[in-house]
Write a protein that holds these residues in place. Sequence first.
Motif, PDB file in Angstrom:
ATOM      1  N   LYS A  17       0.824  -1.210   0.000  1.00 54.51           N
ATOM      2  CA  LYS A  17       0.000   0.000   0.000  1.00 54.51           C
ATOM      3  C   LYS A  17       0.862   1.266   0.000  1.00 54.51           C
ATOM      4  CE  LYS A  17      -3.468  -0.372   2.776  1.00 54.51           C
ATOM      5  NZ  LYS A  17      -4.267  -0.342   4.024  1.00 54.51           N
ATOM      6  N   ASN A  18       2.074   1.170   0.542  1.00 48.79           N
ATOM      7  CA  ASN A  18       2.985   2.309   0.606  1.00 48.79           C
ATOM      8  C   ASN A  18       4.055   2.255  -0.479  1.00 48.79           C
ATOM      9  OD1 ASN A  18       2.239   3.932   3.098  1.00 48.79           O
ATOM     10  ND2 ASN A  18       2.236   1.840   3.880  1.00 48.79           N
ATOM     11  N   ASP A  19       3.719   1.678  -1.621  1.00 49.72           N
ATOM     12  CA  ASP A  19       4.599   1.601  -2.792  1.00 49.72           C
ATOM     13  C   ASP A  19       5.889   0.839  -2.534  1.00 49.72           C
ATOM     14  OD1 ASP A  19       2.746   3.096  -4.268  1.00 49.72           O
ATOM     15  OD2 ASP A  19       3.599   4.975  -3.542  1.00 49.72           O
ATOM     16  N   ASN A  23       9.479   5.599   4.095  1.00 54.00           N
ATOM     17  CA  ASN A  23       8.124   5.730   4.619  1.00 54.00           C
ATOM     18  C   ASN A  23       7.423   4.377   4.761  1.00 54.00           C
ATOM     19  OD1 ASN A  23       7.822   5.335   1.837  1.00 54.00           O
ATOM     20  ND2 ASN A  23       5.986   6.595   1.744  1.00 54.00           N
ATOM     21  N   VAL A  24       7.837   3.391   3.966  1.00 51.64           N
ATOM     22  CA  VAL A  24       7.281   2.044   4.074  1.00 51.64           C
ATOM     23  C   VAL A  24       7.589   1.479   5.457  1.00 51.64           C
ATOM     24  CG1 VAL A  24       7.428  -0.323   3.192  1.00 51.64           C
ATOM     25  CG2 VAL A  24       7.494   1.597   1.611  1.00 51.64           C
ATOM     26  N   GLU A  27       5.681   3.302   8.356  1.00 53.04           N
ATOM     27  CA  GLU A  27       4.280   2.869   8.452  1.00 53.04           C
ATOM     28  C   GLU A  27       4.188   1.455   9.025  1.00 53.04           C
ATOM     29  OE1 GLU A  27       0.289   3.484   8.311  1.00 53.04           O
ATOM     30  OE2 GLU A  27       1.838   4.958   7.812  1.00 53.04           O
TER      31      GLU A  27
END
Length: 117
Positions: free
Chosen positions: A32-34, A70-71, A74
């Motif tokens: 979801k976070n690429d 950021n992955v 999260e």
Amino acid sequence: MNLYEHTIIARQDTSPSELKQLTEKYSKIVEKNDGEVVKTENWGLINLSYLIKKNKKGSYIHFKIKGKGNVINELEKNEAIDKKLLRYLTVRVKKFDLETNYFGKKEDSEKKESVKN
């Protein structure tokens, strides 16, 4: 894209179906976070060096992840509030070792070595 090795330790009383759900849950968060989950390994129930929240053993799940920072942020934010997990650890690596199976049976690895020789 950065490469990460991420390991989580679930409580010892977690069932195999719950472990599968945990694996799917955190894989979806990465996607979801690429990010991309390159490989997932279930290392099984292993003795802990010391008691963690009254647990002597833990079920280890290991992820190899491609993605940005950021992955991981999260992922760790969600793991911090999960009651089924005891610990988690993320390490940034330069390249993945997709060949070695560290927690496989010793007989299997000895057979592979004898075939190579």
